[in-house]
Scaffold this active site. Structure first.
Site, short mmCIF file in Angstrom:
data_model
loop_
_atom_site.label_atom_id
_atom_site.label_comp_id
_atom_site.label_asym_id
_atom_site.label_seq_id
_atom_site.Cartn_x
_atom_site.Cartn_y
_atom_site.Cartn_z
N GLY A 27 3.69 -1.69 -10.05
CA GLY A 27 2.98 -2.84 -9.47
C GLY A 27 2.12 -3.47 -10.55
O GLY A 27 2.24 -3.14 -11.74
N ALA A 29 -0.95 -3.05 -11.31
CA ALA A 29 -1.79 -2.09 -12.04
C ALA A 29 -0.96 -1.37 -13.11
O ALA A 29 -1.37 -1.29 -14.28
CB ALA A 29 -2.40 -1.07 -11.08
N LYS A 48 10.04 4.58 -8.87
CA LYS A 48 11.04 5.18 -7.97
C LYS A 48 12.05 4.17 -7.45
O LYS A 48 13.06 4.55 -6.87
CB LYS A 48 10.35 5.89 -6.82
CG LYS A 48 9.62 5.04 -5.83
CD LYS A 48 9.09 5.96 -4.71
CE LYS A 48 8.28 5.19 -3.70
NZ LYS A 48 7.83 6.02 -2.59
N THR A 56 2.55 -5.41 -4.92
CA THR A 56 2.17 -6.66 -5.59
C THR A 56 3.12 -7.79 -5.20
O THR A 56 2.72 -8.91 -4.87
CB THR A 56 2.20 -6.48 -7.12
OG1 THR A 56 1.27 -5.47 -7.47
CG2 THR A 56 1.87 -7.77 -7.86
N GLY A 61 -1.94 -13.93 -0.20
CA GLY A 61 -3.16 -14.73 -0.27
C GLY A 61 -3.56 -15.17 -1.65
O GLY A 61 -3.62 -16.35 -1.96
N GLY A 62 -3.84 -14.19 -2.53
CA GLY A 62 -4.23 -14.59 -3.86
C GLY A 62 -5.11 -13.59 -4.57
O GLY A 62 -5.15 -12.42 -4.22
N GLU A 126 -11.24 -16.96 2.02
CA GLU A 126 -10.85 -15.86 2.90
C GLU A 126 -12.10 -15.23 3.49
O GLU A 126 -13.22 -15.55 3.07
CB GLU A 126 -10.03 -14.80 2.12
CG GLU A 126 -8.59 -15.23 1.91
CD GLU A 126 -7.74 -14.18 1.25
OE1 GLU A 126 -6.63 -13.95 1.72
OE2 GLU A 126 -8.18 -13.59 0.24
N ASP A 222 2.64 8.72 -2.53
CA ASP A 222 3.10 9.74 -3.49
C ASP A 222 2.02 10.11 -4.51
O ASP A 222 1.79 11.29 -4.78
CB ASP A 222 4.32 9.25 -4.27
CG ASP A 222 5.45 8.84 -3.36
OD1 ASP A 222 5.85 9.66 -2.53
OD2 ASP A 222 5.91 7.69 -3.46
N HIS A 243 -5.14 -4.98 8.47
CA HIS A 243 -5.13 -6.44 8.35
C HIS A 243 -5.00 -7.02 9.76
O HIS A 243 -4.16 -6.58 10.54
CB HIS A 243 -3.95 -6.89 7.48
CG HIS A 243 -4.07 -8.31 7.02
ND1 HIS A 243 -3.91 -9.37 7.87
CD2 HIS A 243 -4.35 -8.84 5.81
CE1 HIS A 243 -4.08 -10.51 7.19
NE2 HIS A 243 -4.36 -10.21 5.94
N ARG A 289 -12.78 -8.49 7.94
CA ARG A 289 -11.48 -8.05 8.44
C ARG A 289 -11.55 -7.02 9.56
O ARG A 289 -10.80 -7.10 10.53
CB ARG A 289 -10.74 -7.40 7.28
CG ARG A 289 -9.55 -8.17 6.91
CD ARG A 289 -8.87 -7.62 5.74
NE ARG A 289 -8.39 -8.79 5.02
CZ ARG A 289 -7.62 -8.75 3.97
NH1 ARG A 289 -7.25 -7.59 3.48
NH2 ARG A 289 -7.22 -9.85 3.39
N HIS A 350 -2.91 -1.83 6.17
CA HIS A 350 -2.68 -2.78 5.08
C HIS A 350 -3.06 -2.24 3.71
O HIS A 350 -2.29 -2.35 2.76
CB HIS A 350 -3.49 -4.04 5.38
CG HIS A 350 -3.35 -5.14 4.38
ND1 HIS A 350 -2.13 -5.67 4.03
CD2 HIS A 350 -4.28 -5.81 3.64
CE1 HIS A 350 -2.32 -6.63 3.13
NE2 HIS A 350 -3.60 -6.73 2.87
N ARG A 385 -12.66 -3.31 1.86
CA ARG A 385 -12.35 -4.17 0.70
C ARG A 385 -12.52 -5.65 1.05
O ARG A 385 -12.07 -6.11 2.11
CB ARG A 385 -10.90 -3.92 0.27
CG ARG A 385 -10.45 -4.74 -0.90
CD ARG A 385 -9.02 -4.38 -1.21
NE ARG A 385 -8.15 -4.68 -0.09
CZ ARG A 385 -7.43 -5.80 0.03
NH1 ARG A 385 -7.46 -6.71 -0.91
NH2 ARG A 385 -6.68 -5.98 1.09
C1 SIN Z 1 -3.77 -11.81 2.70
O1 SIN Z 1 -3.13 -12.68 2.13
O2 SIN Z 1 -4.30 -11.94 3.78
C2 SIN Z 1 -3.91 -10.48 2.03
C3 SIN Z 1 -4.87 -10.55 0.95
C4 SIN Z 1 -5.51 -9.23 0.76
O3 SIN Z 1 -5.20 -8.27 1.45
O4 SIN Z 1 -6.41 -9.14 -0.09
#
Ligand code: SIN
Length: 530
Positions: A27, A29, A48, A56, A61-62, A126, A222, A243, A289, A350, A385
């Site tokens: 991903g 990272a 894997k 990713t 969203g961004g 957001e 994993d 989410h 959220r 999520h 988060r």
């Molecule tokens: C989203 O687009 O709602 C997800 C963005 C996120 O989880 O940070």
């Protein structure tokens, strides 16, 4: 019984290869870590699936980053700390928001195209951000653009090798030092010891332990399981973020409907077309959220419905098409014409805030083992988060992990001990792995979901312990089986942590202890040594 390895082996008898740094996972990272480690040494990415497949790729969203003229890292810092509900590590958050600006600029210089107007970056909003701060690419295809950019850079880098379709069964560890990994070729079944002075865990999250999740099939916890078996500490395992808005339509995938849809004016209504969020929080659809997710569940109960709806009719159709081409296309595949039709949604698992405990340099408590991204826990997210901080985290801590791993990659004086592991293992004839996996996902969704309480958490813990008894040390020789063993280990720790935390905080909501409790303003950690 917790085995230290999922298989019996003798390193001296295994096929092996040596490299400077191993990166597990591909991903954002892992790819960022690989690119930066390659400034120092030869790097091998072990993944894997295909290198392109990761959480990713699916991110919509961004990226939250303090780049607009009205913004500052200090404002981003405050919003992140507030969302984290008392459990953020302030030093990690400072690193995140300050260095994030450089990492995003670096990504742009690698060729990532974020959406712009007259050459200037566009920012959307957001939940729980005091600012329009989220940059995006091709509307709602941000993750795909980041993955495309990083994959291309990795493919063009001659110091990086990629082992695709290789599942890491375990870390090679001995006396608190990591020496590499045991990789399993999913196509041939062949096992290879990949040996290196530095190993970086960047395997992503754990969403697949739940029945309802936005995460792809590969997010099976994993990295947390293999690190735990090797002796690392796992922290904050009770904090799974749900989410609020996942597509809920018979037969359709549980597709994420990005929070940016609400950021651009989408509203939530119940089956009576009532805009219920005003009853739950002054910020309505842009409340944190966890608040929106719980409000949806509450409203579903009140109205005896399985879903609520996202109404985009206040957003001009041209804007919907431009900002959300991906969501529009998927909805249309399933017969919904947006913005004319409302989107049926409900919450799902999520993002995992907890994981492998790391310090600011991405070091774990095992020498030679580093970790970054969703699998790790640096404390940047605390108990909850802030939206769109995760791609930023993957780049900032991916960079730090890559540099640290590269600097520790000298093969001179690197001696590997004769590691061997042998325990009594039963062959489980005809174990129906898919059946146990589905049952685990259902139990986790029912008992360790958005709302938890003592009795059902204990029920989940006990049933997983029972499954573990015959599955964890069984002799399995296929990736689905290893995945299941890892999911069981991690799910049990999630249930255990949620049982222990007798309060509600951030994403962890206990109906029997609905308020935060001061003495619980601390982390829960597990390690095999305890
Ligand atoms: C989203 O687009 O709602 C997800 C963005 C996120 O989880 O940070």
């Amino acid at each position: 019984m917790n085995p230290r390895y999922l298989i019996n082996f003798d390193l001296a008898k295994m096929n092996s290869v040596k490299t400077g740094a191993i990166i597990i996972g591909s991903g954002s990272a892992g790819l960022t870590a690989a690119l930066h480690a390659s400034e120092f040494c030869k790097v091998t990415i072990v993944t894997k699936s295909k290198v392109e497949e990761s959480n990713t790729l699916h991110a919509q969203g961004g990226v939250a980053v303090a780049l607009s003229k009205d913004d500052s890292w200090e404002k981003h810092f405050e919003d992140t700390i507030f969302a984290g509900a008392g459990l953020c590590n302030r030093k990690s958050v400072k690193v995140l928001v300050k260095e994030g600006v450089h990492r995003v600029n670096e990504l742009i210089s690698l060729g990532a195209n974020f959406d712009r107007h007259n050459g200037k970056l566009l920012f959307t909003r957001e939940a729980a951000h005091g600012q329009r701060r989220i940059i995006h690419a091709n509307g709602d295809n941000t993750g795909a653009e980041i993955a495309r950019t990083l994959v291309r850079a990795v493919r063009n880098n001659r110091k990086i090798d990629v082992m695709e379709d290789h599942y890491v069964i375990d870390l090679l560890h001995y006396k608190n030092r990591c020496y590499g990994v045991i990789a399993f070729n999913r196509k041939t079944g062949r096992k290879t010891a990949v040996i290196a002075p530095s190993t970086v865990l960047a395997t992503g999250g754990a969403g697949q332990v739940y029945r309802e999740t936005t995460n792809p099939e590969v997010a099976t916890a994993d990295g947390m399981a293999i690190a735990y078996r090797a002796g690392t500490a796992l922290m904050d395992m009770e904090f799974m973020q749900f989410h609020p808005t996942t597509l809920y339509l018979a037969g359709a995938p549980r597709f994420l409907i990005s929070e940016t849809v609400r950021g651009e004016g989408g509203i939530l209504v119940d089956k009576n077309n009532y805009r219920f969020m005003k009853d739950y929080h002054p910020l309505r659809e842009l409340a944190p959220r966890d608040v929106v997710s719980r409000a949806i569940v509450e409203q579903m109960k009140k109205t005896d419905s399985n879903f609520v709806s996202l109404d985009l009719s206040d957003i001009p159709p041209g804007k919907v098409a431009k900002r959300f081409p991906n969501i529009k296309k998927l909805c249309s595949d399933y017969g919904l014409k947006i913005p004319r039709d409302k989107i049926p949604v409900r919450p799902s698992a999520h993002y995992m805030m907890g994981g492998v405990k790391i310090d600011l340099g991405c070091k774990t408590n095992i020498k030679g083992l580093y970790s970054c991204g969703e699998v790790s826990c640096s404390g940047v997210h605390g108990a909850n988060r802030l939206a769109s901080n995760s791609l930023l985290e993957s780049m900032v801590f991916g960079y730090r992990a890559g540099i640290a791993a590269g600097q520790n990659s000298n093969l001179k004086n690197f001696k590997v001990p004769p590691i061997k592991y042998e325990i009594d293992r039963k062959v489980l004839h005809a174990l129906d792995v898919a059946d146990v996996r589905r049952s685990l996902q259902s139990v986790m969704w029912r008992c360790v979901g958005l709302e938890r309480e003592e009795h059902s958490l204990a029920e989940a813990y006990n049933i997983i312990t029972f499954w573990e008894r015959y599955i964890l040390s069984a002799m399995l020789s296929y990736a689905d089986g290893f995945e299941l063993q890892n999911m069981l280990m991690v799910a049990k720790l999630m249930a255990k942590a949620a049982l222990r935390r007798k309060e509600s905080r951030g994403a962890h909501y206990r109906t029997d202890f609905p308020k935060p409790v001061e003495k619980w303003k601390r982390h829960i950690k597990f390690s095999l040594k305890d």
